[in-house]
Structure formats: structure tokens, C-alpha cells
Design a protein around this motif. Structure first.
Motif, PDB file in Angstrom:
ATOM      1  N   GLU A   5      48.283  44.408  59.103  1.00  0.00           N
ATOM      2  CA  GLU A   5      49.275  45.463  59.092  1.00  0.00           C
ATOM      3  C   GLU A   5      49.638  46.215  57.649  1.00  0.00           C
ATOM      4  N   ASN A   8      46.211  48.832  58.085  1.00  0.00           N
ATOM      5  CA  ASN A   8      46.800  49.390  59.232  1.00  0.00           C
ATOM      6  C   ASN A   8      47.786  50.321  58.240  1.00  0.00           C
ATOM      7  N   ALA A   9      48.832  50.597  57.057  1.00  0.00           N
ATOM      8  CA  ALA A   9      49.571  51.237  57.198  1.00  0.00           C
ATOM      9  C   ALA A   9      48.656  51.929  55.864  1.00  0.00           C
ATOM     10  N   GLU A  10      47.627  51.134  54.949  1.00  0.00           N
ATOM     11  CA  GLU A  10      47.083  51.709  54.693  1.00  0.00           C
ATOM     12  C   GLU A  10      46.015  52.853  54.584  1.00  0.00           C
ATOM     13  N   LEU A  11      45.158  52.791  56.300  1.00  0.00           N
ATOM     14  CA  LEU A  11      45.384  54.051  56.799  1.00  0.00           C
ATOM     15  C   LEU A  11      45.773  54.860  57.802  1.00  0.00           C
ATOM     16  N   ASN A  12      46.934  55.026  57.610  1.00  0.00           N
ATOM     17  CA  ASN A  12      47.933  55.750  57.881  1.00  0.00           C
ATOM     18  C   ASN A  12      48.056  56.674  57.324  1.00  0.00           C
ATOM     19  N   GLU A  13      48.213  56.288  55.597  1.00  0.00           N
ATOM     20  CA  GLU A  13      48.167  56.645  54.227  1.00  0.00           C
ATOM     21  C   GLU A  13      47.036  57.871  54.536  1.00  0.00           C
ATOM     22  N   HIS A  15      45.480  59.137  56.419  1.00  0.00           N
ATOM     23  CA  HIS A  15      44.617  60.123  57.234  1.00  0.00           C
ATOM     24  C   HIS A  15      45.891  60.653  56.929  1.00  0.00           C
ATOM     25  N   ASP A  16      46.709  61.049  56.516  1.00  0.00           N
ATOM     26  CA  ASP A  16      47.997  61.725  56.347  1.00  0.00           C
ATOM     27  C   ASP A  16      47.328  62.929  55.222  1.00  0.00           C
ATOM     28  N   LYS A  19      44.790  64.423  56.796  1.00  0.00           N
ATOM     29  CA  LYS A  19      44.932  65.914  57.224  1.00  0.00           C
ATOM     30  C   LYS A  19      46.114  67.114  56.060  1.00  0.00           C
TER      31      LYS A  19
END
Length: 105
Positions: A5, A8-13, A15-16, A19
């Protein structure tokens, strides 16, 4: 929170963040394109202005050249007439001198 988790949170960060960076890059490129276009437009306008001025100056100098050529032609004609007249006067003088010499005999 499990390691998955957190990852995953780090990957999402990330990714943002990617972007956001892409959006900023696109915005910067758009600004650069606008500046390049504006500069090109100004440059084209200046080139056209100079080109028009040079065309006008060339036309004026061409007009002056035509006038001078016409004057030269007139002067050449006048010179030809005066030379002809001078030759005639010289001839008349010789004839008059010959007559005067005969009269003196």
C-alpha cells in the motif's frame, strides 16, 4: 499500512508529479511557441517594411537615372549640332579667306 500500500501510494504520488511536470512542460512550450510566433511576425513585418522602402528608393533612383539619360541624350544631340555648325563655320572661314586672298592679288 502494508508495504504494498505504501509503495502504491508512492507510485501514485510520482504519477501525479509526472502529470504536473508534463502539464508545466506543455505550458512552457506553448509560451515559447507564442514568443517565437510573435517574434517571427514582428520580424516579417520589419522585413516587409524595409523591402517596401528599398523598392521605393530603387524606383526613385531609376526615375532619376532615366531623367539623367534623357538629359545626356539631349546634350549629345546639342553637341552634334554644334560640332556640325562649327565645321560649317570653319569651312565658310576657309572659303572667305581664299576669296580674300584672291581679291588681294
Amino acid at each position: 499500512a502494508s508495504k504494498v500500500e505504501i509503495a502504491n501510494a508512492e507510485l501514485n504520488e510520482m504519477h501525479d508529479l509526472v502529470k504536473t511536470l508534463k502539464a508545466e512542460k506543455n505550458s512552457a512550450l506553448a509560451k515559447v511557441n507564442d514568443l517565437v510566433l510573435a517574434n517571427a511576425t514582428v520580424f516579417e513585418s520589419k522585413v516587409n517594411e524595409v523591402s517596401c522602402r528599398l523598392d521605393s528608393e530603387f524606383a526613385q533612383s531609376q526615375e532619376q537615372m532615366d531623367k539623367l539619360n534623357a538629359e545626356i541624350t539631349d546634350l549629345q544631340g546639342a553637341n552634334w549640332r554644334l560640332t556640325k555648325e562649327n565645321t560649317q563655320l570653319h569651312s565658310d572661314k576657309k572659303i572667305a579667306e581664299a576669296r580674300a586672298a584672291k581679291l588681294e592679288e
